[in-house]
Design an enzyme around this catalytic site. Structure first.
Site, PDB file in Angstrom:
ATOM      1  CB  CYS A 253     -27.101 -11.734  44.295  1.00  0.00           C
ATOM      2  SG  CYS A 253     -25.367 -11.596  44.739  1.00  0.00           S
TER       3      CYS A 253
ATOM      4  CB  CYS B 286     -21.552 -15.555  48.395  1.00  0.00           C
ATOM      5  SG  CYS B 286     -23.409 -15.449  48.177  1.00  0.00           S
TER       6      CYS B 286
HETATM    7 FE1  FES Z   1     -23.794 -13.169  48.233  1.00  0.00          FE
HETATM    8 FE2  FES Z   1     -24.487 -11.834  46.709  1.00  0.00          FE
HETATM    9  S1  FES Z   1     -22.814 -12.077  46.632  1.00  0.00           S
HETATM   10  S2  FES Z   1     -26.169 -12.395  47.808  1.00  0.00           S
END
Ligand code: FES
Length: 143
Positions: free
Chosen positions: A103, A34
């Site tokens: 995450c 992400c």
């Molecule tokens: Fe990036 Fe959770 S979406 S750490």
């Protein structure tokens, strides 16, 4: 409910947020999935993590897992911090939705990076296989 009460608690009242001046080890990692970033600071005395703080530019799950991870390693031996897995942190939070598991990896890796930094700064020998191979890894966008 999508998130457990513990996740919501650690997200809304994260423990150990901040920065340690003169930290003995600092770990900064990026999440390849992400693009979020996590920084962990540790203070070490006689092999014990006496203080730990974190800062993150990350989602709620990253905040909750980092908060829990810091609570789990505070006052513990360095070896215990190295043995902490994202799975153990997720279990301590009573689970995360499957698409949010990545995450929790951010917290584990940032703790490990902080320990590695502490070892490097103090000339302490360690088993390199305990850490991700940053030299050859192509995933981290921080390079
Ligand atoms: Fe990036 Fe959770 S979406 S750490």
């Amino acid at each position: 409910m999508l998130y457990s009460e513990k996740v919501m608690d650690h997200f809304q009242n994260p423990r150990n947020v901040g920065k340690i001046e003169n930290a003995d080890g600092i770990g900064e990692v990026g999440n390849a999935v992400c693009g979020d970033i996590m920084k962990v600071y540790i203070k070490v005395d006689c092999g014990i993590i006496t203080d730990v703080k974190f800062n993150t530019f990350g989602c709620g799950s990253a905040i909750a897992t980092s908060s829990m991870a810091t609570e789990m390693i505070k006052g513990k031996k360095i070896e215990d911090a190295l043995a902490l897995t994202n799975k153990a942190v997720v279990e301590a939070l009573d689970g995360l939705p499957a698409h949010k598991i990545h995450c929790s990896v951010l917290a584990e890796e940032a703790v490990k990076a902080a320990v590695k930094d502490y070892y490097d700064k103090n000339g302490i020998a360690y088993d390199k296989s305990l850490f991700p191979d940053c030299e050859s890894c192509e995933e981290c966008h921080l390079k």
